[in-house]
Write a protein that holds these residues in place. Structure first.
Motif, PDB file in Angstrom:
ATOM      1  N   THR A   1      48.584  39.941  31.234  1.00  0.00           N
ATOM      2  CA  THR A   1      49.305  39.965  32.503  1.00  0.00           C
ATOM      3  C   THR A   1      50.433  38.945  32.477  1.00  0.00           C
ATOM      4  O   THR A   1      50.349  37.918  31.788  1.00  0.00           O
ATOM      5  N   ASN A   2      51.465  39.235  33.238  1.00  0.00           N
ATOM      6  CA  ASN A   2      52.585  38.301  33.370  1.00  0.00           C
ATOM      7  C   ASN A   2      52.394  37.369  34.566  1.00  0.00           C
ATOM      8  O   ASN A   2      53.217  36.481  34.802  1.00  0.00           O
ATOM      9  N   GLU A   3      51.312  37.592  35.322  1.00  0.00           N
ATOM     10  CA  GLU A   3      51.052  36.748  36.482  1.00  0.00           C
ATOM     11  C   GLU A   3      50.670  35.337  36.062  1.00  0.00           C
ATOM     12  O   GLU A   3      50.065  35.135  35.001  1.00  0.00           O
TER      13      GLU A   3
ATOM     14  N   PRO B   1      44.289  35.368  39.200  1.00  0.00           N
ATOM     15  CA  PRO B   1      45.694  35.098  39.548  1.00  0.00           C
ATOM     16  C   PRO B   1      45.847  33.931  40.529  1.00  0.00           C
ATOM     17  O   PRO B   1      45.055  33.800  41.472  1.00  0.00           O
TER      18      PRO B   1
ATOM     19  N   LEU C   1      48.279  32.381  36.131  1.00  0.00           N
ATOM     20  CA  LEU C   1      46.829  32.355  36.292  1.00  0.00           C
ATOM     21  C   LEU C   1      46.321  30.948  36.579  1.00  0.00           C
ATOM     22  O   LEU C   1      46.935  29.955  36.176  1.00  0.00           O
TER      23      LEU C   1
ATOM     24  N   LYS D   1      43.135  42.935  30.372  1.00  0.00           N
ATOM     25  CA  LYS D   1      44.492  43.275  29.959  1.00  0.00           C
ATOM     26  C   LYS D   1      45.433  42.082  30.104  1.00  0.00           C
ATOM     27  O   LYS D   1      45.285  41.268  31.016  1.00  0.00           O
TER      28      LYS D   1
END
Length: 300
Positions: free
Chosen positions: A159-161, A227, A163, A157
């Motif tokens: 993600t806004n994290e 992450p 990486l 999915k």
């Protein structure tokens, strides 16, 4: 005088099963189980080793007469109770199983059933070719029952994290081993058999394809997001042919492949707390390069 080194008696084990549930000493057991659950049930194993061919892990509880063989510590599909020395096992308990087994309100003796199959688990006798008497009872997953897998289980999915960006696939796999299978902070915990059942774009046959890297599985880990916030958790890397990550990437490998070799140390910069590295899949220069960076490194 009290003997501090007196041999400890075996842990009393009572196994009770119904069509709906299997319990050991009152603790529910489901398959696949995991290493932590087996320790909860039987205590710490007496011994462990790697099989010569597949490099899978063998665990043995000598006093209790229990043993198991697994590829992934997080997905253990069976354990066995030994009753006889007529076997050819690489590692076996020193004592026979002395607990009790009650299935559907009937005490199960080793020689009075041909096999018991429920949706949640199966019991079967283990008999070597040419022998008449079984040497163990195995409790295992019922592979005929296909458990429903959520459609989004292995969907990667957005993600806004922030990486981590890896330049070396082998280094990334070693990090995933630590974060996904050891610390279990990366989810989902990947299981190649479950992935094959989940995958819908084509049929993946693990028995036929598992001797070479499976393209879809390899691509999954190439795309898998790690992450940046997890980087400080990586304090060590330990490569072994029996690592969960490699056994899921190559289910029928022999542990000597070079697909996962680390060819560059550049990704070590992401991990400020990485202090110790043990390698078996790496280019010849990697150990010296890591030691030069201040990371204690050695070959397995």
């Amino acid at each position: 005088m009290f003997n501090l080194f007196k041999k400890q008696p075996p842990k009393s084990i009572t196994i009770i099963g119904t069509e709906e549930q299997l319990t050991i000493n009152g603790v529910p057991v489901t398959f696949p189980t995991n290493h932590a659950k087996l320790v909860e049930l039987f205590g710490e194993p007496s011994r462990s080793s790697k099989t010569k061919l597949t490099k899978s892990t063998l665990l043995c509880w000598d006093a209790e007469g229990v043993y198991c063989n697994y590829a992934s510590s997080s997905h253990i599909y069976s354990f066995s109770l030994i009753f006889s020395k007529k076997h050819q096992l690489e590692l076996s308990p020193k004592n026979n199983f002395s607990g009790s087994i009650n299935i559907n309100n009937k005490d199960i003796l080793f020689d009075d059933f041909d096999g018991i199959k429920f949706d949640n688990y199966v019991l079967r006798k283990l008999i070597y070719k040419g022998e008449e008497q079984p040497y163990a009872i195995a409790f295992m997953v019922n592979l005929d029952v296909k458990k429903e897998i959520a459609t989004d289980t292995y969907q990667l999915k957005p993600t806004n994290e922030e990486l981590l960006e890896f330049s070396d696939f082998g280094f990334k796999l070693a990090v995933i081993q630590e974060l996904m299978y050891i610390q279990e902070v990366l989810q989902p915990l990947f299981d190649v058999n479950e992935f094959a059942n989940w995958y819908t774009k084509r049929k993946i046959d693990i028995d036929q394809e598992g001797y070479e890297p499976i393209a879809e599985v390899t691509q999954y880990f190439k795309d898998f997001p790690v992450p940046k916030r997890l980087a400080p958790l990586v304090t060590k890397i330990y490569q072994d042919g029996g690592n969960d990550i490699y056994l899921n990437l190559l289910p029928h490998g022999n542990g000597s492949e070079e697909y996962w070799d680390i060819k560059s140390c550049a990704d070590a910069k992401h991990f400020p707390n990485l202090k110790k590295v043990t390698l078996c899949y790496a280019a010849d220069t990697i150990i010296d390069e890591l030691n030069h960076m201040g990371i204690e490194s050695e070959w397995l």
